[in-house]
Each structure stands twice: as C-alpha cells, then as structure tokens.
Design an enzyme around this catalytic site. Sequence first.
Site, mmCIF file in Angstrom:
data_model
loop_
_atom_site.group_PDB
_atom_site.id
_atom_site.type_symbol
_atom_site.label_atom_id
_atom_site.label_comp_id
_atom_site.label_asym_id
_atom_site.label_seq_id
_atom_site.Cartn_x
_atom_site.Cartn_y
_atom_site.Cartn_z
ATOM 1 N N LYS A 1 29.023 29.974 -1.651
ATOM 2 C CA LYS A 1 29.097 31.441 -1.733
ATOM 3 C C LYS A 1 28.844 32.055 -0.364
ATOM 4 C CE LYS A 1 27.771 31.656 -6.530
ATOM 5 N NZ LYS A 1 26.628 31.467 -7.417
ATOM 6 N N GLN B 1 21.004 33.305 -8.912
ATOM 7 C CA GLN B 1 21.617 32.059 -9.362
ATOM 8 C C GLN B 1 20.924 31.537 -10.621
ATOM 9 O OE1 GLN B 1 24.361 30.691 -7.960
ATOM 10 N NE2 GLN B 1 24.371 28.941 -9.344
ATOM 11 N N ASP C 1 27.722 39.792 -11.032
ATOM 12 C CA ASP C 1 27.959 38.774 -12.060
ATOM 13 C C ASP C 1 28.415 39.415 -13.375
ATOM 14 O OD1 ASP C 1 27.602 36.035 -11.486
ATOM 15 O OD2 ASP C 1 25.428 36.282 -11.312
HETATM 16 N N1 GUN Z 1 25.264 29.426 -12.219
HETATM 17 C C1 GUN Z 1 26.452 28.813 -12.450
HETATM 18 N N2 GUN Z 1 27.443 29.730 -12.442
HETATM 19 C C2 GUN Z 1 26.884 30.927 -12.189
HETATM 20 C C3 GUN Z 1 27.396 32.241 -12.040
HETATM 21 O O1 GUN Z 1 28.601 32.504 -12.151
HETATM 22 N N3 GUN Z 1 26.485 33.196 -11.768
HETATM 23 C C4 GUN Z 1 25.154 32.945 -11.663
HETATM 24 N N4 GUN Z 1 24.340 33.957 -11.414
HETATM 25 N N5 GUN Z 1 24.633 31.734 -11.800
HETATM 26 C C5 GUN Z 1 25.508 30.731 -12.057
#
Ligand code: GUN
Length: 296
Positions: A54, A98, A121
């Site tokens: 990311k 996350q 998200d």
């Molecule tokens: N963990 C795995 N995929 C995601 C996601 O798309 N967003 C978040 N916040 N955590 C994750």
Amino acid sequence: MTAKVIDGKEFAANVRAQVQVQVAKLREEHGIKPGLAVVLVGEDPASQVYVRNKHASTVEVGMASFEHRLPADTGEADLLALVESLNADPKVHGILVQLPLPAHLNSDLIINTIDPAKDVDGFHISNVGLLGTGQKSMVPCTPLGCLMMLRDHHGKLAGLNAVVVGRSNIVGKPMAQLLLGDSCTVTIAHSRTKDLQAVCRGADILVAAVGRPEMITGDFVKPGATVIDVGINRIERDGKAKLVGDVHYASAAAVAGAITPVPGGVGPMTIACLLANTLTACCRANGLPEPEGLTA
Ligand code: GUN
C-alpha cells in the site's frame, strides 16, 4: 467455450494511472496532495506485506503516505487517540486500520471512530448504511474493483442475474448492494444455501467470495457466465505452495464467458481502488468534483 480472461493486473495498472493523472492535476491546479494513513498494529506477516504494498503504491501515484506501526500490545485508548488525531489532520484524507487487529482490541469500535469521510475502506457503519440506502458513501475496495471490471466487460449490468457466494461484511454484502445499485437481480448464497450448485447455475454474474479453495467448479457455472473470483487461498499441492481462488479455474474457464484468474484478477484491484477512494475522499473534502469512473 474458453472464457475471456479478465486481466486484473492490467486493469489495476490503468486505474492507478488514472489516479496518478488526477493527483498531478490536484497539485498543479489546487496545490493539494491527497494523503493516506495506514495503521498496522502487531506483526502479522500477511498484514506487513499488504501495508508495504500500500505504501509503495500510494507514493507511486504521487500521494502522501503516512504509516503508523504500533506494537501488538497497544492499548485501545492509545489506538483510539491515534485515529482521532488522524481524523483531525488536514493532510490525511484517507485512513485505513489494517485488519485483523489483535484480539484484545474492539475492531468495530475502532473502525467506527474513523471519520466516515476518511473511511477509505468503507467499513464504518455510516458508510455501510449509506451504501445500503443508495446514498453517496465510501465503498469497500474489493467489491468496488469487481464492479469496475464487471461494468467494463458488460457495459450495463441492469437485469442480469447476479449470485454472490459469501456474506462477509467486507466483500459479500457490499458486493450485493453494488450489484443491486446497478439493477442486477441479486442473490446472496452461502455455506447454508440449499442446492448451491443450482443457484449458481442461474447466474449471469457469479462472484465467489467464500474463502474455500477451488470450491466453485465448472458444473456451478452457467455457460457464458462471467465469473469473478475474490478468493485468495494459500494451499500446498505436490509439495509446493500455491495460490488458488475460490473457483476451480480450469473447469470454470471451460464453461464461463469471462473469468478473473488468481493471482492477477481481483487482487491487484483492491489497492488500486484504495487509491481511487483516497482521491475521491480528497476531492470531496475540498469541495471539488469527484474523479469520473473511479467511484460506484
Ligand atoms: N486486511 C485484509 N484486507 C483488508 C482490507 O481491505 N482493509 C483492511 N483495513 N484490512 C484488511
């Protein structure tokens, strides 16, 4: 029939390129730089890889990336204080905590503390409600990526039968809402669905998001249907580690009209859509028009 392969890697590169152009425009015309803050608590190896990817993608499109790595034993009050400071920071337009969080932290409480306008998200309860009632919201990245690929392949989705296998809050439910928003006839199927095979065989669009390796085989697929495989499962075969989807690719591709592979299908779209959402959040925060083609 051999299915057309929907190339998520290429599609995601195209989305990132569009975001990059818009980011440059924001800087040149308005002196604004979109910023994404990512919070990682603990040292889960898969999460560390996601967060690293990311960060690299965010910087690559010209956005500011703020990474906050906290120890696994971080207290809830400290994490909430960090989220609140990011809510108040004008350089931060998107916040992602996350998941999964360590078990002692209340994920719902933490996610619902994020400013909904910065919730890139789309997990905040306000965004879930806005999406469910057809109002402007932040949309979860993976389903948004699937929707973009489906719109690109089909043009209009209205009237198509869509079956979503899986009812998670992150993928299944928002995916169903988005397909409904595009006037599909939507069924959400899951592990308790009776005669899942027959239900799936009614689908013009079949989205698999169950988290069970290669569960959806060719005999679940209507000839000519579009199959979107959200699954990312690490398995061992012939003594080797392998990444497979929720769809049995070879048998499904022999029947489907179009299909996303694993890897290289939905996966790359998630980060691309996270960047798109951060751009959207930044435009909204500054009262500017939203980027076209990058939202639901
Ligand atoms: N963990 C795995 N995929 C995601 C996601 O798309 N967003 C978040 N916040 N955590 C994750």
